[in-house]
Design a protein around this motif. Structure first.
Motif, PDB file in Angstrom:
ATOM      1  N   SER A 140      -9.425  18.561  -5.661  1.00 33.98           N
ATOM      2  CA  SER A 140      -8.914  18.636  -4.865  1.00 33.98           C
ATOM      3  C   SER A 140      -7.239  19.198  -5.288  1.00 33.98           C
ATOM      4  CB  SER A 140      -8.832  17.073  -3.723  1.00 33.98           C
ATOM      5  OG  SER A 140      -8.332  16.336  -4.432  1.00 33.98           O
ATOM      6  N   THR A 141      -7.016  18.429  -6.442  1.00 33.02           N
ATOM      7  CA  THR A 141      -5.864  18.178  -6.840  1.00 33.02           C
ATOM      8  C   THR A 141      -5.587  18.535  -8.367  1.00 33.02           C
ATOM      9  OG1 THR A 141      -4.443  17.333  -4.744  1.00 33.02           O
ATOM     10  CG2 THR A 141      -3.751  17.693  -6.918  1.00 33.02           C
ATOM     11  N   TRP A 142      -5.377  19.843  -8.651  1.00 29.03           N
ATOM     12  CA  TRP A 142      -4.704  19.453 -10.715  1.00 29.03           C
ATOM     13  C   TRP A 142      -3.062  18.971 -10.357  1.00 29.03           C
ATOM     14  CZ3 TRP A 142      -7.301  19.929 -15.081  1.00 29.03           C
ATOM     15  CH2 TRP A 142      -9.240  19.859 -14.401  1.00 29.03           C
ATOM     16  N   CYS A 157      -6.689  15.591 -13.064  1.00 31.59           N
ATOM     17  CA  CYS A 157      -6.096  16.221 -12.069  1.00 31.59           C
ATOM     18  C   CYS A 157      -7.049  14.905 -10.463  1.00 31.59           C
ATOM     19  CB  CYS A 157      -7.953  17.126 -11.630  1.00 31.59           C
ATOM     20  SG  CYS A 157      -9.093  17.125 -12.792  1.00 31.59           S
ATOM     21  N   GLU A 183      -8.691  24.236  -7.859  1.00 30.66           N
ATOM     22  CA  GLU A 183      -8.723  24.093  -6.831  1.00 30.66           C
ATOM     23  C   GLU A 183     -10.127  24.654  -5.393  1.00 30.66           C
ATOM     24  OE1 GLU A 183      -4.989  23.039  -5.185  1.00 30.66           O
ATOM     25  OE2 GLU A 183      -3.863  21.849  -7.768  1.00 30.66           O
ATOM     26  N   SER A 233      -0.861  12.772  -7.380  1.00 32.68           N
ATOM     27  CA  SER A 233      -1.379  13.118  -6.129  1.00 32.68           C
ATOM     28  C   SER A 233      -0.255  12.789  -4.986  1.00 32.68           C
ATOM     29  CB  SER A 233      -2.581  12.279  -5.199  1.00 32.68           C
ATOM     30  OG  SER A 233      -2.135  10.550  -5.794  1.00 32.68           O
ATOM     31  N   LYS A 236       2.758  15.106  -5.472  1.00 27.79           N
ATOM     32  CA  LYS A 236       1.987  16.308  -4.805  1.00 27.79           C
ATOM     33  C   LYS A 236       2.606  16.646  -3.459  1.00 27.79           C
ATOM     34  CE  LYS A 236      -1.059  20.323  -4.585  1.00 27.79           C
ATOM     35  NZ  LYS A 236      -2.880  20.558  -4.440  1.00 27.79           N
ATOM     36  N   GLU A 240       5.021  18.902  -1.036  1.00 27.44           N
ATOM     37  CA  GLU A 240       4.526  20.073   0.364  1.00 27.44           C
ATOM     38  C   GLU A 240       5.178  19.336   1.558  1.00 27.44           C
ATOM     39  OE1 GLU A 240       0.150  19.448   0.471  1.00 27.44           O
ATOM     40  OE2 GLU A 240       0.352  21.079  -1.419  1.00 27.44           O
ATOM     41  N   LYS A 259      -0.699   7.548  -2.470  1.00 30.49           N
ATOM     42  CA  LYS A 259      -1.005   8.833  -2.110  1.00 30.49           C
ATOM     43  C   LYS A 259      -0.686   8.278  -0.435  1.00 30.49           C
ATOM     44  CE  LYS A 259      -4.373  12.241  -0.391  1.00 30.49           C
ATOM     45  NZ  LYS A 259      -6.206  13.103  -1.436  1.00 30.49           N
TER      46      LYS A 259
END
Length: 533
Positions: A140-142, A157, A183, A233, A236, A240, A259
């Motif tokens: 899902s996420t690096w 990740c 991803e 996470s 990130k 966004e 998160k």
């Protein structure tokens, strides 16, 4: 001279095991007590160390073979002196020398220690154990990019499985040399995710970061005003969403932002997430829907957003549809006067919390009432296995919980032998872990019956869907005051609708109605639970 490697003693009453993983391959050099392979029994996992230093010769029992106690696993050719100790960068090869399958399904030799540009060795980053019956995950996420420096155990990740999210730490310190699974890609258990070059002199320097990015990071650090490192996470997601760390309240340890905290801040309207990039990425990952779509006018298409379903959401959709396609689901309803439970709770809640350190809620009453009813109607606590009916002489109660990621059902084991306080503590603790995304696969497996409380969201009436392979689920709803006839008079009572969905293949209508009536009786007169009536 060759030394034999044999299956060690596995434990009382355990006579055989399955070879799960070989960490070494024939021809590899091994040191004394270095782990050669891993065996799985019915109860535990056993690691088999090397009895001597030397070179691994023939492997007699391959992965997947079943072996008995003292069976021959392999042989080791002893060297004249002990094998040299491994460099620090290889201190955690954990499953890097296993003969992993690469992304194309080919067999890796397990010796891929390609020298880095600066002369340091490389360490493979592998997909960790995902849990029982889970064979793949989605990247899902690096949190790191190629060229970034990483510390040992720093998160690289995040993977999404059908049930939980798994963060993958760095097995060694160094520089992220290569990302093998981008991803959005799907990886199998024990597949390679990336490679880390050793931190030897001359290792690859981290790629220079743009000045704007450095300035942004610096401003974020200053704005947060704290030294606590937030979850990658979460970082990130904040980037966004255009959120600053000061706008999000962290609930993690020492105020660490998780998160879920960012998701709550976005839901509360702190800011609007920047969705254009993720939507484009999701569109590229899956350009076509599973069914044809009607043409969309250009002005409407510009206002649409396409987001790929998470693996958890895909699994929920698949399992619910499987339940409808497989089981003969029928729902029966009743209503219960909650006055007696509310009075009892009001009378003893302060003493209960003072003694047990947990609040007295309604869930323990419903759990106890269901256990009481399941003893009389055991088929509701059973399951179908082929042409057999498996009756459970215990109750593992699933408690459905809504989370930001989707619906999960943690299981409270052996509730039939637990007290009110123990049940309340476990429900509270597992509910919190569910919301934080920290439940393990084991904590969501093995349930025999499920409680679903839609009343917390204001639901007045619903028909719950079975959680396969279970044969029953009880839906609880909102407590609402309604006019009722009691003793020939109309009075206002706190009423709740109950809904029992059951598998009509194994549970007859009489059994389902009897179960629901027993739950109603126990809740309207909790003394029946004490007297086992």
């Amino acid at each position: 001279m060759a030394t034999e490697v044999r299956v060690p003693t596995l434990g009382e009453s355990v006579t055989e095991a399955t070879v799960a993983t070989w960490f070494k391959q024939p021809g590899d050099t091994v040191a004394v007590d270095e782990m050669l392979c891993e065996l799985e029994t019915d109860k535990v996992t056993v690691e088999v160390p090397s009895p001597v230093a030397g070179t691994l010769g023939e492997i007699v029992a391959a992965e997947g073979d079943t072996v008995g106690v003292d069976a021959l696993l392999a042989s080791i050719s002893e060297s004249g002196e002990a094998a040299p100790e491994k460099p620090k960068s290889e201190a955690k090869p954990a499953k890097a020398d296993k003969g992993d399958k690469d992304d194309k399904g080919g067999k890796d030799t397990g010796k891929d220690k390609t020298p880095a540009k600066g002369g340091g060795d490389t360490v493979d980053v592998m997909v960790p154990t995902l849990g029982e019956s889970v064979s793949e995950a989605t990247v899902s996420t690096w949190f790191k990019q190629v060229g970034d420096s990483v510390a040992q155990d720093e998160m690289l990740c995040e993977l999404e499985t059908d049930k939980v999210s798994v963060e993958v730490p760095a097995p060694a310190a160094g520089v992220l040399a290569e990302i093998l699974a981008e991803e959005g890609s799907t990886v199998e258990a024990n597949a390679k995710l990336a490679r880390i070059s050793g931190s030897a002199d001359g290792a690859v320097d981290p790629a220079p970061r743009p000045q704007a990015e450095e300035a942004q990071d610096s401003s974020e650090d200053q704005a947060s005003g704290k030294d606590v490192e937030n979850a990658p996470s979460a970082e990130k997601m904040m980037a966004e969403a255009g959120l600053d760390a000061s706008q999000v309240k962290g609930t993690g340890r020492d105020g660490r932002i998780m998160k879920e905290d960012v998701q709550k801040a976005i839901a509360a309207g702190t800011s609007e997430p920047r969705t254009s990039a993720p939507a484009t990425q999701a569109s590229e990952a899956k350009p076509a829907a599973s069914a044809p779509r009607a043409p969309v006018p250009a002005d409407d298409a510009a206002r649409e957003e396409r987001v790929k379903m998470t693996r958890l959401r895909q699994t929920i959709a698949r399992r619910l549809k499987e339940a409808q396609n497989t089981a003969a689901i029928l729902t029966t309803y009743n209503e219960v006067d909650m006055g007696a439970v509310m009075d009892l709770r009001s009378t003893y809640k302060d003493e209960f919390e003072k003694k047990h350190g947990v609040r007295l809620g309604f869930m323990s009453f419903f759990t106890k009432a269901c256990v009481h009813a399941l003893k009389e109607v055991p088929e509701v606590n059973a399951e179908i296995d082929g042409t057999d009916v498996v009756y459970k002489n215990f109750v593992h109660m699933g408690v459905a919980a809504g989370t930001p990621q989707g619906l999960v059902v943690p299981v409270i084991r052996d509730v039939d032998s637990k007290s009110f306080a123990q049940i309340e503590k476990e429900i509270g603790e597992k509910g919190k872990r569910a919301r934080d995304g920290k439940l393990s696969m084991a904590e969501m497996q093995g349930g025999t019956f499920t409680l679903s409380n839609g009343g917390v969201y204001g639901s007045l009436m619903s028909s719950p869907i079975l959680n396969p392979p279970q044969s029953g689920i009880l839906g609880m709803h909102k407590i609402q005051e309604r006019p009722m006839v009691v003793g020939g008079e109309i009075v206002i009572r706190p009423m709740m609708y109950l809904a029992l969905s059951y598998d009509h293949r194994i549970v007859d209508g009489k059994g389902a109605v009897t179960f629901l009536v027993r739950v109603k009786e126990a809740l309207e007169d909790p003394r029946r639970l004490l007297m086992d009536l």
